[in-house]
Enzyme design. Structure first.
Site, PDB file in Angstrom:
ATOM      1  N   CYS A 133      -2.377  -6.029   0.262  1.00 11.24           N
ATOM      2  CA  CYS A 133      -3.811  -6.337   0.386  1.00 11.24           C
ATOM      3  C   CYS A 133      -4.642  -5.258  -0.312  1.00 11.24           C
ATOM      4  O   CYS A 133      -5.611  -5.553  -1.022  1.00 11.24           O
ATOM      5  CB  CYS A 133      -4.227  -6.413   1.857  1.00 11.24           C
ATOM      6  SG  CYS A 133      -3.344  -7.636   2.843  1.00 11.24           S
ATOM      7  N   CYS A 193      -1.954  -3.528   5.530  1.00 14.70           N
ATOM      8  CA  CYS A 193      -1.232  -4.306   4.515  1.00 14.70           C
ATOM      9  C   CYS A 193      -1.338  -3.657   3.125  1.00 14.70           C
ATOM     10  O   CYS A 193      -2.409  -3.630   2.525  1.00 14.70           O
ATOM     11  CB  CYS A 193      -1.774  -5.737   4.490  1.00 14.70           C
ATOM     12  SG  CYS A 193      -1.279  -6.707   3.062  1.00 14.70           S
TER      13      CYS A 193
END
Length: 375
Positions: free
Chosen positions: A54, A51
């Site tokens: 993230c 991600c």
């Protein structure tokens, strides 16, 4: 000497405080036990290894002292990969499917609030944490107010935003009440909120989208509505074959696609699917050949589609004549809707073919658009 020791302790204490979020090196149950002992909530950074947003949060936001000061004072924090170890069960239990997700739990493991996505504004991220602690603003309270019959449109819209990505069944109920409270009207923002979260025809939101067609086409044209519906069905078809590649064949794909596309459209989508599969397998020669054929004529393609395929050529293709074709796609994208992204693509393509004059020109254009916030 005594003064020196005291001064050292003060400096050490200040340094310890001026750090980012302190994530526990323990599992969730241990973190919850610690939270109960210290009378705090548990904050979970629910992430995945792949991600991008993230990683941005981990690099740019979590380490900031102002963020650490607030979170360390009020929460027991843990980072959990949702695709490994206990994260698999955590994702299932709390219906985590978008990343990053920020879960706020009480010491019993009950969810009281959550946040979603990457934040560049520190104050906005801290506000999510403050909302988790506010009995008038956290998600569990908002849900209870809804069940008690709250009908305020602004309240309902906020609740939809908070729940639509992880609890579509509940969001549909909120959408239903929202459509009534707004006198049977949906503006473009409402429609975008609804349709951008329908990933397939299996979504609980899809029947609502179909039922409310008469309301939706008061705001957008029926042609636009049908295009959205077509794209949802196409997304469903593509995902089904990606998840079950053993069932793929040209015949099966075309048979399913012809249920909602004409023959020419179905064949074009088949070619796009084959091109995307070739790219994912790093079969660049096949990808290049199929894509050049697909975009021989590109006047009807959207600026986003043209920019996407042009950027893919920049990243993966080295044939100069093919890159020159990609420049034409990027130019058409810019012509239709100039933005930072397509001007940046154009700059990179020109640089790759060795035209440094044009590369510099479009790099400057891209930077100007970026500064102005025109993405």
């Amino acid at each position: 000497m005594k003064k020196l020791i005291i001064l050292s302790l003060i400096i050490f204490g200040a340094c310890m405080h001026a750090q980012g979020i302190k994530f526990e090196e323990s599992n969730l149950s241990t973190a919850m036990a610690k939270a109960e002992k210290e009378n705090k909530l548990v904050f979970i950074d629910a992430y995945t290894s792949w991600c991008g947003p993230c990683k941005l949060m981990a690099k740019n936001i979590f380490p900031l002292p102002v963020v650490g000061n607030y979170f360390n004072d009020h929460f027991i924090s843990v980072k959990i990969d949702m695709e490994k170890g206990e994260g698999i069960e955590v994702a299932k239990k709390y219906k985590v499917s978008s990343y990053p997700t920020y879960l706020f739990l009480n010491s019993k493991g009950e969810e009281v609030h959550r946040g979603l996505g990457s934040y560049s504004n520190v104050d906005e991220f801290i506000q999510v944490a403050k909302d988790a602690q506010d009995p008038n603003r956290n998600l569990s309270v908002l849900k209870r107010k809804f069940e008690e019959g709250e009908k305020d449109p602004a309240f309902l819209k906020n609740l939809i935003n908070l729940t639509v990505r992880f609890d579509a069944d509940f969001a549909v109920k909120v959408f239903e009440r929202y459509s009534l409270s707004s006198k049977g009207q949906m503006d473009k923002e409402d429609i975008m909120l609804l349709t951008s979260n329908i990933r397939s025809t299996a979504s609980p939101l899809y029947p609502f989208f179909k039922e409310k067609k008469s309301i939706i086409i008061k705001t957008i044209s029926e042609e636009e509505y049908n295009t959205i519906d077509r794209n949802i069905k196409l997304s469903t078809l593509l995902n089904n074959f990606k998840q079950h590649p053993d069932k793929f064949s040209d015949t099966n794909f075309l048979a399913e696609a012809r249920k909602f596309l004409n023959k020419e459209e179905a064949e074009r989508e088949l070619s796009k699917y084959k091109a995307s599969q070739a790219l994912s397998k790093k079969d660049i020669a096949t990808y290049e050949k199929l894509t050049l054929e697909l975009y021989k004529e590109y006047s009807t393609a959207s600026p986003e589609e043209l920019n996407s395929v042009a950027w893919a050529f920049f990243e993966n293709v080295n044939t100069k004549s093919s890159l020159e074709k990609a420049i034409m796609w990027a130019q058409e994208s810019v012509k239709k809707n100039k933005s930072y992204y397509n001007t940046d693509t154009l700059a990179n393509l020109y640089k790759k073919v060795g035209d440094n004059v044009q590369a510099k020109k479009w790099e400057e254009e891209a930077n100007a658009l970026k500064v102005s916030g025109n993405y």
